[in-house]
Design an enzyme around this catalytic site. Structure first.
Site, PDB file in Angstrom:
ATOM      1  N   THR A 188       0.835  -1.205   0.000  1.00 16.78           N
ATOM      2  CA  THR A 188       0.000   0.000   0.000  1.00 16.78           C
ATOM      3  C   THR A 188       0.870   1.255   0.000  1.00 16.78           C
ATOM      4  O   THR A 188       0.627   2.196  -0.755  1.00 16.78           O
ATOM      5  CB  THR A 188      -0.929  -0.025   1.231  1.00 16.78           C
ATOM      6  OG1 THR A 188      -1.851  -1.101   1.066  1.00 16.78           O
ATOM      7  CG2 THR A 188      -1.701   1.271   1.377  1.00 16.78           C
ATOM      8  N   GLN A 219      -0.664  -8.896  -7.109  1.00 14.74           N
ATOM      9  CA  GLN A 219      -1.228 -10.236  -7.221  1.00 14.74           C
ATOM     10  C   GLN A 219      -0.411 -11.171  -8.101  1.00 14.74           C
ATOM     11  O   GLN A 219      -0.567 -12.382  -8.028  1.00 14.74           O
ATOM     12  CB  GLN A 219      -2.662 -10.148  -7.770  1.00 14.74           C
ATOM     13  CG  GLN A 219      -3.667  -9.602  -6.761  1.00 14.74           C
ATOM     14  CD  GLN A 219      -3.797 -10.470  -5.504  1.00 14.74           C
ATOM     15  OE1 GLN A 219      -3.634 -11.685  -5.541  1.00 14.74           O
ATOM     16  NE2 GLN A 219      -4.069  -9.828  -4.382  1.00 14.74           N
ATOM     17  N   ALA A 223       5.204  -7.995  -0.348  1.00 14.51           N
ATOM     18  CA  ALA A 223       5.847  -9.285  -0.076  1.00 14.51           C
ATOM     19  C   ALA A 223       4.902 -10.312   0.537  1.00 14.51           C
ATOM     20  O   ALA A 223       5.002 -11.511   0.240  1.00 14.51           O
ATOM     21  CB  ALA A 223       7.060  -9.086   0.822  1.00 14.51           C
ATOM     22  N   CYS A 246     -22.312  -7.364   2.396  1.00 12.45           N
ATOM     23  CA  CYS A 246     -22.511  -7.674   3.806  1.00 12.45           C
ATOM     24  C   CYS A 246     -21.203  -8.047   4.489  1.00 12.45           C
ATOM     25  O   CYS A 246     -21.126  -8.092   5.713  1.00 12.45           O
ATOM     26  CB  CYS A 246     -23.523  -8.792   3.972  1.00 12.45           C
ATOM     27  SG  CYS A 246     -23.108 -10.239   3.009  1.00 12.45           S
TER      28      CYS A 246
END
Lengths: 458, 458
Positions: free
Chosen positions: A70, A177, A195, A320
């Protein structure tokens, strides 16, 4: 307990564990220091950078270790936008990027920049021509993931990179990914990865910035990692990340076909075993290990809970299961069903028997969840050619379940109008119409929510 | 090899290592997930937060885990300034803060904010009254370290916190150097710390924000850690950080007096053993384990190298050991000698014999380094009552060495004017005058550098 959620995070790879332990002993000192322990730490850091750069396919001096994927994305977006500020403040991203990219784009917009989201088709793929159309004279950066984290669709990165190169726009690839599987092809400019997605430890991201790409690291300044990742280097984890990336790549090459075949089995069998299922994502151009499907009339959280009790750990993009009670932005951009959503991502070395057992238990699990829900749903709102169903205050999948019950109560050509204030209905009612071959008649605002009109066709 | 540089980073504490290994097995999953492994990770995270909050002296929901102490500081400064933007954009920091604070202040200035640096006395202490004078109606935040990282001086945090409270200004305390020893006293508003400083793993910082403190986390948004630390939680390291903080606190309580006595021994013996030494920092209000001194006529890098060869790992604030070739901003703010600077920071459990051996070898080491330098220095520039020494292009400690040689060549009342373009000279020539009881006559700009005037007194 079979863990089918490596797309969230992978358990620590044995090579990572071993390297981490060794580096805790050998690489604990500050690599900026001049004494023996510091120099040894510096050598370990340099070696890790060399290893990781080889796996990424860049020069070691183009690669920084950040504290997470991130952070790598946030820094890449902010740094590339700042570096090309004189060109303009327009940012182009695909609509199905990871939230870290989309949040960075939101921050850019809040700061006065502009953002174009490139839409995707029903498989989740962003077309190179769509990217071309979204590039402008003032575009400072374009972002495209290597493969989608929710549905596994592989993006045409090399083609989009060529389009970007032609337009003189740098392309940032979020490779979180796919980097454990293979290097990212094509002429990209920046790359981010994480990582813990490939079995390395948490706390390590990769940020590659090709030589020649204009880049201004976000403030505050810091001496570490070329100013691109402030704070003391997390050296043991960095060493473990690099070592495990190399090891995982070798295993991935050996496992690729076997996992792809297991996913093909899931893709083929689930619709046979479970009625009213939508398997989503590109069936061919996809990650080897990841498959996602959605089940009509199913509460995603209940489904995950049942699977957990049965012994399977999977993920979901249903509203949900989200803290914001909105369905996954990926499923939304694809325009596919979000209710009863299940993402299966298989670990390297997964036992075939565990996959088969998953297929064995799934039909019963879905049946049980549907059974509980059916009990909770009231009867239709009344007879006649046109029916109004008030489901205000009810959450996914109740509106769709009530719609499915009521459709039989109107004649062919008649309509059911569903009133709902659940964000998932906007996606799931049209998706239901597509799956059940009914006609979706559009939506309009009503007091307290939205009215969705469905015309009975069959 | 005796490691006397725990103020840079401490080796991993055995409790941290054990907790890390356990958490790698038990806490690898995503704590945001609903299945068993995710719930177990969430419980470990909650327990670590509880433990760390107790050690900090705050509520668990006031505490976030960041990826480093530097990140904790950057986020604290940015978040507090943004949260109080309507009050104003003025920031007050002490002049001897860690570079992470000063870099955050620079970023704030670059963004249009204003910054006041509160000066310190010769011991490195920032006076509460000086802080009071630096608070304004538009002051959004004040920052003060709990103890200085280079000279060990403990700051009057409780008094400054009271001053800030009175003025309605939140106080951020950088507790990186002291949190392993004890909680920070007083009515602070925000606190930052770093696990690797107390023997926890790298990759974990602490950020505490008291309830009621206005705080707007810097963008981009993220769901983790109350939006204050984007990215996947580094859970194994967080667990290890919390466990080791508790363990280290217990050991620190038992070791405090022993280490303080060893430091007293160093403080007393070094000036007896080595001529022309300045021991800096507060002799009483100080960290138990840290002592810093500077040696005239010594090249800091050479000194560190000799000590390393002799088997001692220490740190230095001398300009020649810095990548920017400027002396430590802490020594500069204190106005003390920076050449031949050595920081000794003792680990818990240090052997008394190692400290004594350090005192045994130090005089010979300094003598050797001074000998090498003396060989490299030329004779004085000529006779007469007023002498000009051209040391342009020569680095610390050469200008001071040449000054010391030449002073005997002018009569009492005569002057030596040193021409230098080395930033360290600005600090070290006045410091030399103070130590040698000569009169410092000020500086003036000359082509290519600065002229420093020294009048012979004795």
């Amino acid at each position: 307990m079979p863990y089918f959620d490596v797309a969230s995070t992978a358990p620590l790879h044995p090579v990572a564990r071993q390297a981490l332990l060794a580096a805790l002993d050998e690489g604990w000192a500050d690599p900026a220091r001049l004494y023996r322990e510091g120099r040894r730490a510096r050598m370990l850091l340099d070696a890790a950078r060399q290893t990781a750069a080889e796996a990424v396919g860049c020069r070691p001096d183009e690669l920084s270790f950040t504290s997470s994927g991130t952070r790598a994305v946030h820094t890449a977006v902010a740094g590339a936008l700042a570096g090309r500020r004189r060109t303009g403040r327009h940012l182009t991203v695909s609509a199905v990027e990871h939230s870290s990219v989309l949040h960075a784009a939101e921050a850019h917009e809040a700061d006065g920049g502009t953002v174009t989201e490139v839409g995707v088709d029903r498989t989740g793929r962003a077309a190179p021509e769509a990217f071309r159309a979204a590039l402008r004279a003032d575009t400072a950066l374009a972002c495209l993931q290597s493969a989608n984290h929710e549905v596994g669709t592989v993006q045409p990165v090399a083609e989009v990179a060529a389009v970007c190169r032609e337009a003189g726009v740098p392309l940032l690839v979020d490779a979180a990914q796919s980097l454990g599987w293979e290097p990212v092809e094509g002429d990209w400019s920046l790359l981010a990865a994480s990582a813990h997605k490939w079995g390395g430890p948490p706390g390590v991201g990769l940020l590659a910035v090709r030589k020649g790409v204009r880049f201004a690291a976000p403030a505050p300044a810091d001496e570490r990692e070329r100013g691109r990742a402030p704070g003391f280097e997390n050296l043991p984890a960095i060493v473990a990340a690099a070592a495990s990336l190399r090891a995982v790549r070798e295993e991935a090459a050996a496992e690729r076909e076997r996992l792809a075949a297991l996913v093909d089995r899931i893709r083929a069998r689930v619709p046979e075993l479970v009625p009213d299922v939508d398997v989503v994502g590109d069936p061919v151009r996809r990650l080897p290990h990841l498959v996602t499907f959605s089940c009509l009339y199913v509460d995603g959280e209940a489904l995950l809970g049942e699977l957990d009790r049965t012994g399977f750990a999977v993920s979901s993009g249903s509203s949900c299961t989200s803290s914001t009670l909105t369905p996954s932005h990926v499923l939304r951009a694809m325009g596919v069903l979000s209710e009863g959503n299940v993402r299966v991502s298989l670990p390297l070395g997964v036992a075939e028997a565990d996959v088969d057992r998953f297929l064995d238990v799934l039909p019963g699990v879905v049946r049980r969840v549907r059974g509980h829900l059916a009990d909770a749903v009231g009867g239709p709102g009344g007879g006649g050619a046109d029916l109004v169903l008030d489901t205000l205050g009810k959450r996914c999948p109740i509106p769709v379940i009530e719609l499915a019950r009521a459709i039989g109560d109107v004649p062919v050509g008649g309509t059911v109008t569903v009133l709902s204030d659940d964000e998932a209905a906007r996606l799931d009612i049209p998706a239901w119409c597509g799956m059940r071959e009914q006609e979706y008649g559009g939506e309009r605002a009503v007091p307290g929510g939205t009215a969705y009109v469905v015309r009975r066709r069959t």
